[in-house]
Design a protein around this motif. Sequence first.
Motif, PDB file in Angstrom:
ATOM      1  N   ASP A 215      16.213  -4.975   3.946  1.00  0.00           N
ATOM      2  CA  ASP A 215      14.915  -4.745   4.550  1.00  0.00           C
ATOM      3  C   ASP A 215      13.869  -4.564   3.454  1.00  0.00           C
ATOM      4  N   PHE A 216      12.618  -4.449   3.882  1.00  0.00           N
ATOM      5  CA  PHE A 216      11.494  -4.283   2.968  1.00  0.00           C
ATOM      6  C   PHE A 216      11.704  -3.075   2.055  1.00  0.00           C
ATOM      7  N   GLU A 217      12.191  -1.979   2.651  1.00  0.00           N
ATOM      8  CA  GLU A 217      12.379  -0.747   1.890  1.00  0.00           C
ATOM      9  C   GLU A 217      13.476  -0.869   0.835  1.00  0.00           C
ATOM     10  N   ASP A 218      14.405  -1.833   1.011  1.00  0.00           N
ATOM     11  CA  ASP A 218      15.476  -2.034   0.040  1.00  0.00           C
ATOM     12  C   ASP A 218      14.999  -2.813  -1.176  1.00  0.00           C
ATOM     13  N   VAL A 219      13.846  -3.493  -1.048  1.00  0.00           N
ATOM     14  CA  VAL A 219      13.352  -4.343  -2.128  1.00  0.00           C
ATOM     15  C   VAL A 219      12.098  -3.751  -2.774  1.00  0.00           C
ATOM     16  N   ILE A 220      11.184  -3.300  -1.959  1.00  0.00           N
ATOM     17  CA  ILE A 220       9.904  -2.805  -2.463  1.00  0.00           C
ATOM     18  C   ILE A 220       9.738  -1.355  -2.029  1.00  0.00           C
ATOM     19  N   ALA A 221       9.462  -0.488  -2.987  1.00  0.00           N
ATOM     20  CA  ALA A 221       9.257   0.928  -2.683  1.00  0.00           C
ATOM     21  C   ALA A 221       8.225   1.489  -3.653  1.00  0.00           C
ATOM     22  N   GLU A 222       7.325   2.295  -3.130  1.00  0.00           N
ATOM     23  CA  GLU A 222       6.315   2.940  -3.965  1.00  0.00           C
ATOM     24  C   GLU A 222       6.662   4.424  -4.087  1.00  0.00           C
ATOM     25  N   PRO A 223       6.847   4.899  -5.304  1.00  0.00           N
ATOM     26  CA  PRO A 223       7.178   6.321  -5.480  1.00  0.00           C
ATOM     27  C   PRO A 223       5.950   7.194  -5.195  1.00  0.00           C
ATOM     28  N   GLU A 224       6.215   8.503  -5.055  1.00  0.00           N
ATOM     29  CA  GLU A 224       5.131   9.461  -4.829  1.00  0.00           C
ATOM     30  C   GLU A 224       4.129   9.363  -5.972  1.00  0.00           C
ATOM     31  N   GLY A 225       2.883   9.398  -5.621  1.00  0.00           N
ATOM     32  CA  GLY A 225       1.832   9.357  -6.633  1.00  0.00           C
ATOM     33  C   GLY A 225       1.363   7.950  -6.957  1.00  0.00           C
ATOM     34  N   THR A 226       2.102   6.941  -6.513  1.00  0.00           N
ATOM     35  CA  THR A 226       1.719   5.556  -6.763  1.00  0.00           C
ATOM     36  C   THR A 226       1.764   4.814  -5.444  1.00  0.00           C
ATOM     37  N   HIS A 227       0.686   4.881  -4.712  1.00  0.00           N
ATOM     38  CA  HIS A 227       0.614   4.231  -3.409  1.00  0.00           C
ATOM     39  C   HIS A 227      -0.544   3.246  -3.406  1.00  0.00           C
ATOM     40  N   SER A 228      -0.282   2.092  -2.785  1.00  0.00           N
ATOM     41  CA  SER A 228      -1.370   1.128  -2.591  1.00  0.00           C
ATOM     42  C   SER A 228      -2.117   1.498  -1.322  1.00  0.00           C
ATOM     43  N   PHE A 229      -3.146   0.731  -0.993  1.00  0.00           N
ATOM     44  CA  PHE A 229      -3.878   0.981   0.243  1.00  0.00           C
ATOM     45  C   PHE A 229      -2.941   0.798   1.432  1.00  0.00           C
ATOM     46  N   ASP A 230      -3.149   1.567   2.471  1.00  0.00           N
ATOM     47  CA  ASP A 230      -2.289   1.496   3.657  1.00  0.00           C
ATOM     48  C   ASP A 230      -2.295   0.100   4.268  1.00  0.00           C
ATOM     49  N   GLY A 231      -3.435  -0.532   4.294  1.00  0.00           N
ATOM     50  CA  GLY A 231      -3.533  -1.886   4.857  1.00  0.00           C
ATOM     51  C   GLY A 231      -2.735  -2.892   4.040  1.00  0.00           C
ATOM     52  N   ILE A 232      -2.788  -2.745   2.725  1.00  0.00           N
ATOM     53  CA  ILE A 232      -2.012  -3.635   1.838  1.00  0.00           C
ATOM     54  C   ILE A 232      -0.518  -3.403   2.065  1.00  0.00           C
ATOM     55  N   TRP A 233      -0.118  -2.131   2.181  1.00  0.00           N
ATOM     56  CA  TRP A 233       1.294  -1.801   2.405  1.00  0.00           C
ATOM     57  C   TRP A 233       1.786  -2.395   3.715  1.00  0.00           C
ATOM     58  N   LYS A 234       0.997  -2.261   4.783  1.00  0.00           N
ATOM     59  CA  LYS A 234       1.368  -2.825   6.080  1.00  0.00           C
ATOM     60  C   LYS A 234       1.406  -4.341   6.025  1.00  0.00           C
ATOM     61  N   ALA A 235       0.412  -4.953   5.382  1.00  0.00           N
ATOM     62  CA  ALA A 235       0.370  -6.421   5.274  1.00  0.00           C
ATOM     63  C   ALA A 235       1.548  -6.936   4.447  1.00  0.00           C
ATOM     64  N   SER A 236       1.897  -6.198   3.393  1.00  0.00           N
ATOM     65  CA  SER A 236       3.043  -6.588   2.559  1.00  0.00           C
ATOM     66  C   SER A 236       4.334  -6.515   3.369  1.00  0.00           C
ATOM     67  N   PHE A 237       4.476  -5.438   4.137  1.00  0.00           N
ATOM     68  CA  PHE A 237       5.653  -5.282   4.989  1.00  0.00           C
ATOM     69  C   PHE A 237       5.752  -6.435   5.992  1.00  0.00           C
ATOM     70  N   THR A 238       4.652  -6.725   6.656  1.00  0.00           N
ATOM     71  CA  THR A 238       4.639  -7.803   7.650  1.00  0.00           C
ATOM     72  C   THR A 238       4.912  -9.150   6.997  1.00  0.00           C
ATOM     73  N   THR A 239       4.292  -9.413   5.842  1.00  0.00           N
ATOM     74  CA  THR A 239       4.498 -10.686   5.139  1.00  0.00           C
ATOM     75  C   THR A 239       5.955 -10.849   4.730  1.00  0.00           C
ATOM     76  N   PHE A 240       6.522  -9.809   4.153  1.00  0.00           N
ATOM     77  CA  PHE A 240       7.929  -9.865   3.734  1.00  0.00           C
ATOM     78  C   PHE A 240       8.839 -10.133   4.933  1.00  0.00           C
ATOM     79  N   THR A 241       8.677  -9.341   5.978  1.00  0.00           N
ATOM     80  CA  THR A 241       9.562  -9.428   7.146  1.00  0.00           C
ATOM     81  C   THR A 241       9.440 -10.772   7.846  1.00  0.00           C
ATOM     82  N   VAL A 242       8.222 -11.229   8.095  1.00  0.00           N
ATOM     83  CA  VAL A 242       8.014 -12.497   8.798  1.00  0.00           C
ATOM     84  C   VAL A 242       8.464 -13.671   7.930  1.00  0.00           C
TER      85      VAL A 242
END
Length: 178
Positions: free
Chosen positions: A67-94
Motif C-alpha cells: 500500500d501507499f504507507e508501505d512505500v511512502i511515509a513522512e516522519p513527524e516534523g516533515t509533512h507536505s501539504f495535506d492536499g499534496i499528501w491526499k493527491a499523492s495517495f490517490t495517484t499512487f493507488t489509482v
Amino acid sequence: PARSPSPSPQGFLYTAPIREQGNIYKPNNKMMADELSEKPVHDVHTKEIDLVNRDPKHLNDDVVKIDFEDVIAEPEGTHSFDGIWKASFTTFTVTKYWFYRLLSAIFGIPMALVWGIYFAILSFLHIWAVVPCIRSYLIEIQCISRVYSICIHTFCDPLFEAIGKMFSSIRATVRKEI
C-alpha cells in the motif's frame, strides 16, 4: 434373470437378455446403486472460479500487498501539504490499480499460455520420466542392496565378531598415583 427364449417379432429365436436391475453402469434400483456407490465426477476444466477471492491459497499475501504507507511515509516534523499528501495517495493507488489491470490485460493471457505450457511440460516429465526413473532405480537398488547386505554379513560380521571377542578379554584399570 433373462427372459425365456421365444420367437421375437423380428423372427429371431433369442432376444437380448434384460436385467431386472438395469445396466451395471447405471443401475435402476436403489440397492444396486448403493452397492456401486456412484459419486459425481467433477471436471477440473469446467469448475467455477471464484471471482471474489482470487487467491484462495494465499500465495501472494506477503509479496503483493503493498500500500501507499508501505512505500511512502513522512516522519513527524516533515509533512507536505495535506492536499499534496491526499493527491499523492490517490495517484499512487489509482496508478497501481489501473496499470496492473492494463498489464494483466496485455500480458495476462500470453503469460497464462506460457505458464500453462510450462506446467504441462513439467507434469508430463514428472509423470512419464521422473517417477518411472525413480521407481526403476529403487527396484534396481533393492537387488544391489540385498547382494551388498549378503556380502557384509558374510565377510564383515565374522571379522568384527572375532575382533570383538579378542578385545573383550582386555581389562583396563585406571589408577591415580599421588
